[in-house]
Design an enzyme around this catalytic site. Sequence first.
Site, PDB file in Angstrom:
ATOM      1  N   LYS A 134      43.054   2.755  49.751  1.00 13.50           N
ATOM      2  CA  LYS A 134      43.879   2.094  48.726  1.00 13.50           C
ATOM      3  C   LYS A 134      45.102   1.447  49.360  1.00 13.50           C
ATOM      4  O   LYS A 134      45.575   0.405  48.881  1.00 13.50           O
ATOM      5  CB  LYS A 134      44.300   3.088  47.649  1.00 13.50           C
ATOM      6  CG  LYS A 134      43.144   3.855  47.011  1.00 13.50           C
ATOM      7  CD  LYS A 134      42.032   2.963  46.480  1.00 13.50           C
ATOM      8  CE  LYS A 134      40.670   3.642  46.616  1.00 13.50           C
ATOM      9  NZ  LYS A 134      39.523   2.763  46.476  1.00 13.50           N
ATOM     10  N   GLU A 145      53.746   5.108  43.371  1.00 12.00           N
ATOM     11  CA  GLU A 145      53.853   3.966  42.450  1.00 12.00           C
ATOM     12  C   GLU A 145      54.654   4.399  41.238  1.00 12.00           C
ATOM     13  O   GLU A 145      54.562   5.553  40.811  1.00 12.00           O
ATOM     14  CB  GLU A 145      52.459   3.514  41.975  1.00 12.00           C
ATOM     15  CG  GLU A 145      51.727   2.654  42.960  1.00 12.00           C
ATOM     16  CD  GLU A 145      50.364   2.204  42.441  1.00 12.00           C
ATOM     17  OE1 GLU A 145      50.013   2.521  41.287  1.00 12.00           O
ATOM     18  OE2 GLU A 145      49.660   1.543  43.204  1.00 12.00           O
ATOM     19  N   HIS A 171      39.106   9.773  33.242  1.00 10.95           N
ATOM     20  CA  HIS A 171      38.606   8.754  34.174  1.00 10.95           C
ATOM     21  C   HIS A 171      37.119   8.469  34.021  1.00 10.95           C
ATOM     22  O   HIS A 171      36.516   7.810  34.864  1.00 10.95           O
ATOM     23  CB  HIS A 171      38.953   9.108  35.614  1.00 10.95           C
ATOM     24  CG  HIS A 171      40.421   9.367  35.786  1.00 10.95           C
ATOM     25  ND1 HIS A 171      41.366   8.404  35.539  1.00 10.95           N
ATOM     26  CD2 HIS A 171      41.107  10.478  36.118  1.00 10.95           C
ATOM     27  CE1 HIS A 171      42.572   8.915  35.731  1.00 10.95           C
ATOM     28  NE2 HIS A 171      42.447  10.173  36.071  1.00 10.95           N
ATOM     29  N   ARG A 223      31.059  -2.445  44.547  1.00 16.44           N
ATOM     30  CA  ARG A 223      29.679  -2.185  44.119  1.00 16.44           C
ATOM     31  C   ARG A 223      29.420  -2.872  42.784  1.00 16.44           C
ATOM     32  O   ARG A 223      30.347  -3.376  42.149  1.00 16.44           O
ATOM     33  CB  ARG A 223      29.492  -0.681  43.920  1.00 16.44           C
ATOM     34  CG  ARG A 223      30.457  -0.147  42.869  1.00 16.44           C
ATOM     35  CD  ARG A 223      30.199   1.258  42.396  1.00 16.44           C
ATOM     36  NE  ARG A 223      30.996   1.555  41.220  1.00 16.44           N
ATOM     37  CZ  ARG A 223      32.247   1.995  41.227  1.00 16.44           C
ATOM     38  NH1 ARG A 223      32.865   2.188  42.371  1.00 16.44           N
ATOM     39  NH2 ARG A 223      32.885   2.208  40.100  1.00 16.44           N
TER      40      ARG A 223
END
Length: 497
Positions: free
Chosen positions: A116, A200, A235, A292
Amino acid sequence: MIKKIVVANRGEIALRIMRSARELGIATVAVFSEADRLMPFVQYADEAVCIGPAASSQSYLLGDKIIAVAKNTGADAIHPGYGFLSENAKFAQAVADAGLVFIGPSAASIEIMGSKLAAKQAAQRFGVPMVPGTETPLRSVEEAREVVKKTGFPILIKASAGGGGKGMRVVQQESELEEQIRLAKSEALSAFGDDAVFIEKYVGAPRHIEIQVLGDQHGHCVYLFERECSIQRRHQKLIEEAPSSCLTPAIRAAMGQCAVDVARACNYYGAGTVEFLVDEQLNFYFLEMNTRLQVEHPVTEMITGLDLVKEQIRIAEGGKLLFTQEELQINGHAIELRVCAEDPANNFLPDTGQLETYIRPQGYGVRVDDGYEQGMDIPIYYDPMIAKLIAWGADREEARKRLLRAIAEYQVTGIRTTLPFGEWALQQPAFIEGNFDTNFISKYFTPQALEHLNEDAARAAAILAAQIWQTAGQPQVPVTASTNGQASQWKKRKIMR
Ligand code: MV4
């Protein structure tokens, strides 16, 4: 040109890939575990090879074995689908090294986006907006304190090797900072073998909007608009739609351009998805890129008219994109419900067992991508998603009503599914208005929300039992099977007002 593809996956996505291959005149090879011997994707393939026991670690994750199958069957390409080996850079490289085509991006692109931090650094060079925070591995608590002076609390600590919500920690105040950094790093090290973390600013009630991109190996890249994926739980996405009801054409174009920039930043080719957070003021921030084909790709197919698997194959063969950005447009609206073997009334606990009744909805604008047939057992070893139900409409409201109609037609007994959840969600005022964020489920959903559905089914069962008793003296018919049709009659009247 590719003549034979090994599909390194199972269930609905294996079948989905094989269908496109067949339309292109390409032969398919299924690899399957011992638990999947009777699955439709194994039947559908031109050839099928058992690669090991049920556990994924002994079958679908065995890259070398799958490459050997490709060699032995004379295949020239491998499609990884999603999950399993799809974002494994080493596997993509091993496929290439074996002289086979990996139907997906280069190993280098997968590797960059798997980190990331590397992804953020690449995106930053193109000026893509990101949530305020750090773009390098956090070195000390002092550095964290400096960053927080600018961002303020709350913040999120994220693992560089994480993604999809794995390895994230919210920090509300200064007093928790040191401890949370320590925990985040040790968790990241044990989960991913990499303790790099970054910070963040925490965006409180964001929407999760992702942009589908398609790039070829000749430097062309386009965006295929967005998917709204805010309706998720832990999630796990449950409902996705395209387009999002909150974007203006100008913001859509700006996000699309940023997504293409992110793809260019890692020389991307193939189908990919660039994830953004969107806040209440419609500011958008790059989060990560998934390298993907995604579960929810059908909603993009329904509004663009493209077959993304065919495009992936064309691109892998070295073909050029057949369209420019200007030629692409959004046609209508599509909504997808993930039909999972989970009990929404019981904390979405996985429910295994036999699909005693399995009757699919049909009709105009309805698409079912599934991987099981009536009578089959749902194994415990894999993802609980058994089907994706997708409805297309000329506009959002038509798609919504059509999806409700399809849910009412869908007949599943033997296992509990997320169908009743979908019926509930699609009728929520916030959903109808398009006014929701990633907190939709935790904000509005309670197991009691589904109780009226159970009441209907119970009432129908009672009426039917009384009728059977009157005419035959005692039950002659299996009650589970015969109450089903009756229950859905009750449901239909209730929904279609
Ligand atoms: C965030 C966030 C708020 N602020 N980052 C979760 C998945 C991963 N891709 C990133 N995620 C989030 N990152 C900042 N700076 C909130 C989430 C998040 C979330 C994002 C998308 C969809 C659902 C979510 C649920 C909880 C948290």
